[in-house]
Scaffold this active site. Structure first.
Site, PDB file in Angstrom:
ATOM      1  N   SER A 143      50.618  12.809  10.188  1.00 18.85           N
ATOM      2  CA  SER A 143      50.130  11.548  10.758  1.00 18.85           C
ATOM      3  C   SER A 143      48.809  11.848  11.452  1.00 18.85           C
ATOM      4  CB  SER A 143      51.125  11.022  11.799  1.00 18.85           C
ATOM      5  OG  SER A 143      50.561   9.942  12.534  1.00 18.85           O
ATOM      6  N   TYR A 156      55.860  11.211  19.959  1.00 22.33           N
ATOM      7  CA  TYR A 156      55.534  11.213  18.529  1.00 22.33           C
ATOM      8  C   TYR A 156      54.327  12.120  18.251  1.00 22.33           C
ATOM      9  CZ  TYR A 156      54.478   9.343  13.864  1.00 22.33           C
ATOM     10  OH  TYR A 156      54.225   9.208  12.516  1.00 22.33           O
TER      11      TYR A 156
HETATM   12  C1  8X3 Z   1      51.605   6.602  12.132  1.00 21.66           C
HETATM   13  C2  8X3 Z   1      50.220   6.463  12.610  1.00 21.66           C
HETATM   14  O1  8X3 Z   1      48.714   5.678  14.531  1.00 21.66           O
HETATM   15  O2  8X3 Z   1      51.067   5.048  14.630  1.00 21.66           O
HETATM   16  O3  8X3 Z   1      51.969   7.926  11.922  1.00 21.66           O
HETATM   17  O4  8X3 Z   1      50.398   7.307  15.069  1.00 21.66           O
HETATM   18  S1  8X3 Z   1      50.132   6.114  14.275  1.00 21.66           S
END
Ligand code: 8X3
Length: 257
Positions: A143, A156
């Site tokens: 990502s 994340y």
């Molecule tokens: C998804 C992209 O911008 O939400 O992996 O991190 S973001």
């Protein structure tokens, strides 16, 4: 009905591609696309019913139940495989948007378990099969969150940074062996589940993520990038593809109407 005899289909096959997280979104699109590119595809995920539908619909796709957070489940998959051409480590995702001061430990653990340890478990287990035959290719759905950070993305971005570190370390450690290693790092991709899961089922909040954005990426755009990387000649290693919609210049710099 296949329009060619089975032997001929097999001889034209590019080999076996295993796609994790294949029950929806980027994983399902990648399974479909790799099947059309001539791979025999093993679509792997926890939700077997969705996989069975995909396999019934697309010739060349078989379904296998896989939980990347379970060592036993991963070992069972590996024991059933002999020669793997491509492994797409796609299982993962985001949970929550809280700032670190209110972050939930369980969310962070779950994100690390799927996005990082899941990739480690499956890659480790399938490496012997990836090295067999003509060699193999490990692809990781990373990502842009693996390369930048943003407020509310702590758990994340930490997991995806770790996934990027895993990819880069793996490439160093496999140097001289016949296994390519590629990270595909998408920005804003509108799928049925990514933002919905991240925002704990709040459909309105999930819609707001994409509000006014002209043409966010779709899962097929990422499948297209994965197909490109894995269909290059065997000596060509695409290290990293960062892919964002035209409307997105950075993680939080998005043109909206
Ligand atoms: C998804 C992209 O911008 O939400 O992996 O991190 S973001």
């Amino acid at each position: 009905m296949p329009d060619r005899p089975a032997e001929q289909n097999q001889s034209m096959s590019r080999g076996l591609a295993v796609v994790t997280g294949a029950s929806s979104g980027i994983g399902a699109a990648t399974a479909r696309r790799l099947a059309t590119e001539g791979f025999e595809v093993l679509a792997a995920a926890r939700r077997r019913e969705r996989l069975d539908e995909l396999a019934a619909e697309v010739p060349g796709i078989r379904a296998v139940t896989l939980d990347v957070t379970s060592a036993e489940s991963v070992a069972a998959l590996a024991a059933s495989l002999d020669d793997v051409a491509v492994l797409v480590n796609n299982a993962g995702g985001a949970i929550g948007m809280e700032p670190i001061e209110r972050a939930d430990t369980a969310d962070w653990q779950a994100m690390y378990d799927t996005n990082v340890l899941g990739t480690m478990r499956v890659t480790q287990a399938l490496l012997p099969a990836l090295e067999r035959g003509a060699g193999g290719h490990v692809v990781v759905t990373g990502s842009i969150a693996g390369h930048v950070v943003y407020e509310g993305g702590g758990g994340y971005t930490a997991a995806k940074h770790a996934a990027t570190a895993l990819v880069e370390t793996l490439r160093l450690e496999l140097n001289g062996r016949p296994v390519r290693v590629t990270e595909i790092a998408p920005g804003m991709v509108r799928t049925e589940e990514f933002s919905l899961v991240r925002l704990r089922g709040d459909a309105e909040a999930a819609d707001r993520v994409y509000a006014g954005v002209e043409n966010p990426l779709v899962a097929e755009d990422i499948a297209d990038c994965i197909a490109f990387a894995v269909t290059r000649p065997a000596h060509v290693n695409i290290d990293l593809l960062v892919v964002k919609p035209l409307a997105q210049a950075a993680a939080y710099k998005v043109a909206r109407s």
